[in-house]
Design an enzyme around this catalytic site. Structure first.
Site, PDB file in Angstrom:
ATOM      1  N   LYS A  31      49.456  17.586 103.970  1.00  0.00           N
ATOM      2  CA  LYS A  31      50.152  18.860 103.668  1.00  0.00           C
ATOM      3  C   LYS A  31      51.767  18.973 104.067  1.00  0.00           C
ATOM      4  CE  LYS A  31      49.192  23.280 104.617  1.00  0.00           C
ATOM      5  NZ  LYS A  31      50.433  24.327 104.539  1.00  0.00           N
ATOM      6  N   ASP A  58      52.472  22.592  99.479  1.00  0.00           N
ATOM      7  CA  ASP A  58      51.918  24.127  99.680  1.00  0.00           C
ATOM      8  C   ASP A  58      53.200  24.868  99.435  1.00  0.00           C
ATOM      9  OD1 ASP A  58      50.555  26.155 100.035  1.00  0.00           O
ATOM     10  OD2 ASP A  58      50.270  25.781 102.442  1.00  0.00           O
ATOM     11  N   LYS A  60      53.364  27.731  97.413  1.00  0.00           N
ATOM     12  CA  LYS A  60      52.877  29.049  97.133  1.00  0.00           C
ATOM     13  C   LYS A  60      53.727  29.733  96.005  1.00  0.00           C
ATOM     14  CE  LYS A  60      50.302  29.940 101.340  1.00  0.00           C
ATOM     15  NZ  LYS A  60      50.802  28.796 102.249  1.00  0.00           N
ATOM     16  N   THR A  67      59.632  29.502  84.836  1.00  0.00           N
ATOM     17  CA  THR A  67      59.929  29.104  86.250  1.00  0.00           C
ATOM     18  C   THR A  67      58.768  28.137  87.084  1.00  0.00           C
ATOM     19  OG1 THR A  67      61.660  30.976  86.276  1.00  0.00           O
ATOM     20  CG2 THR A  67      61.210  29.662  88.255  1.00  0.00           C
ATOM     21  N   THR A 122      46.177  35.732 104.668  1.00  0.00           N
ATOM     22  CA  THR A 122      45.385  36.177 105.885  1.00  0.00           C
ATOM     23  C   THR A 122      46.187  36.880 106.898  1.00  0.00           C
ATOM     24  OG1 THR A 122      45.666  33.984 106.913  1.00  0.00           O
ATOM     25  CG2 THR A 122      43.439  34.304 106.014  1.00  0.00           C
ATOM     26  N   GLN A 194      45.881  31.378 115.255  1.00  0.00           N
ATOM     27  CA  GLN A 194      44.936  31.380 114.336  1.00  0.00           C
ATOM     28  C   GLN A 194      43.986  32.621 115.168  1.00  0.00           C
ATOM     29  OE1 GLN A 194      44.965  30.786 111.391  1.00  0.00           O
ATOM     30  NE2 GLN A 194      45.691  28.648 110.856  1.00  0.00           N
ATOM     31  N   GLY A 214      46.000  21.161 111.181  1.00  0.00           N
ATOM     32  CA  GLY A 214      47.443  20.791 111.644  1.00  0.00           C
ATOM     33  C   GLY A 214      47.335  20.692 112.959  1.00  0.00           C
ATOM     34  N   ARG A 215      47.430  21.691 113.953  1.00  0.00           N
ATOM     35  CA  ARG A 215      47.914  21.440 115.271  1.00  0.00           C
ATOM     36  C   ARG A 215      46.810  20.783 116.045  1.00  0.00           C
ATOM     37  NH1 ARG A 215      50.054  27.358 115.752  1.00  0.00           N
ATOM     38  NH2 ARG A 215      48.411  27.570 114.139  1.00  0.00           N
TER      39      ARG A 215
HETATM   40  O1  C5P Z   1      48.041  24.332 112.594  1.00  0.00           O
HETATM   41  P1  C5P Z   1      46.734  24.814 111.760  1.00  0.00           P
HETATM   42  O2  C5P Z   1      45.546  24.057 111.672  1.00  0.00           O
HETATM   43  O3  C5P Z   1      46.553  26.370 112.371  1.00  0.00           O
HETATM   44  O4  C5P Z   1      47.425  24.730 110.363  1.00  0.00           O
HETATM   45  C1  C5P Z   1      46.901  25.437 109.671  1.00  0.00           C
HETATM   46  C2  C5P Z   1      47.700  25.236 108.228  1.00  0.00           C
HETATM   47  O5  C5P Z   1      47.199  25.926 107.066  1.00  0.00           O
HETATM   48  C3  C5P Z   1      49.248  25.692 107.982  1.00  0.00           C
HETATM   49  O6  C5P Z   1      49.963  24.874 107.484  1.00  0.00           O
HETATM   50  C4  C5P Z   1      48.925  27.138 107.580  1.00  0.00           C
HETATM   51  O7  C5P Z   1      50.091  27.588 107.007  1.00  0.00           O
HETATM   52  C5  C5P Z   1      47.899  26.711 106.803  1.00  0.00           C
HETATM   53  N1  C5P Z   1      47.289  28.305 106.238  1.00  0.00           N
HETATM   54  C6  C5P Z   1      46.476  28.850 107.233  1.00  0.00           C
HETATM   55  N2  C5P Z   1      45.911  29.886 106.751  1.00  0.00           N
HETATM   56  C7  C5P Z   1      45.948  30.514 105.641  1.00  0.00           C
HETATM   57  C8  C5P Z   1      46.632  29.933 104.430  1.00  0.00           C
HETATM   58  C9  C5P Z   1      47.308  28.537 105.026  1.00  0.00           C
HETATM   59  O8  C5P Z   1      46.522  28.446 108.281  1.00  0.00           O
HETATM   60  N3  C5P Z   1      45.187  31.494 105.312  1.00  0.00           N
END
Ligand code: C5P
Length: 237
Positions: A31, A58, A60, A67, A122, A194, A214-215
């Site tokens: 992503k 992503d 959004k 556009t 969120t 989160q 991600g992390r």
């Molecule tokens: O590092 P982590 O696993 O928290 O990353 C989650 C990814 O998902 C990030 O790119 C974040 O922007 C995206 N995301 C999220 N929650 C949402 C929508 C997107 O964590 N509601």
């Protein structure tokens, strides 16, 4: 079988590609979000495609239909596989995105991105959502379901949704809707910023098609080992 998409939330092209090269053949879907895209430009998508990876862009998108349609065409030309738009952009905007994706698929040599709708960020609670909507909102989940229905009726191929909502979305919208879920953490792992997380097995049980991680992977001392742990937790289901 659900798949992992790795969120390359890294500051620049060098850092992004370093992570991709460290993971090598272990990971096939990435992503690219606003941070990396704004810093590295569309070339980073081409870099990933040149390495044989699939790309979830992503961005959004939320603008007038003409556009957004143009942006979808540009993303399709880059070979993007999944692309996000805001459901709050409305029916005509979503239809324009889906139509542009379909036309790109019909055109020789271009790929056809699948359009995912984002419903309620969120980061918005009921009060903040009420403030932007101009009416009292008591239940953000009901708004998520309402906007998801609007997006799918307008032709969106899928939704970005937390694993906590995935089950309700699956039962109200059916099997064909792609469900992409972020907020995934290994049991006992660092939640970072989160607040509402789900473990990989929980996301699979809830019916997610793609888990965005991600992390948990990119900040791990050994990203490939962390990816292996995520996959193991998914397969245990
Ligand atoms: O590092 P982590 O696993 O928290 O990353 C989650 C990814 O998902 C990030 O790119 C974040 O922007 C995206 N995301 C999220 N929650 C949402 C929508 C997107 O964590 N509601």
């Amino acid at each position: 079988m659900a798949e992992v998409i790795i969120a390359l939330d890294l500051p620049d092209r060098a850092a992004g590609l370093d992570m991709v090269d460290r993971l090598g053949g272990e990971a096939g879907f990435y992503k690219v979000g606003l941070e990396l895209f704004t810093s590295a430009g569309p070339g980073v998508v081409s870099d990933l495609k040149d390495r044989g990876k699939r790309v979830f862009l992503d961005l959004k998108l939320h603008d007038i239909p003409n556009t957004v349609g143009g942006a979808v065409r540009s993303a399709a030309a880059l070979g993007v596989d999944l692309l996000t738009v805001h459901a709050m952009g409305g029916r005509a905007m979503i239809e324009a995105a889906v139509e542009a994706a379909r036309e790109a698929g019909d055109a020789k040599g271009a790929s056809s991105p699948r359009i995912l709708a984002v419903t309620v960020l969120t980061s918005l609670d009921a009060k903040a959502l009420g403030a932007v909507s101009g009416r009292e909102i008591y239940d953000t989940r009901a708004e998520v379901l309402r906007l998801a229905g609007l997006a799918v009726t307008a032709g969106a191929h899928g939704l970005v949704a937390s694993a906590r909502e995935a089950q309700a979305l699956r039962s109200s919208l059916g099997d064909r809707v792609l469900l992409v879920t972020p907020g995934i953490r290994l049991k006992g792992g660092d939640t970072h910023d989160q607040t509402r997380v789900t473990d990989p097995g929980g996301a699979v049980r809830a019916g997610s098609d793609y888990l965005v991680v991600g992390r948990t992977i990119t900040a791990a001392p050994d990203p490939a080992a962390a990816l292996g742990q995520v996959r193991q937790a998914m397969e245990a289901e």
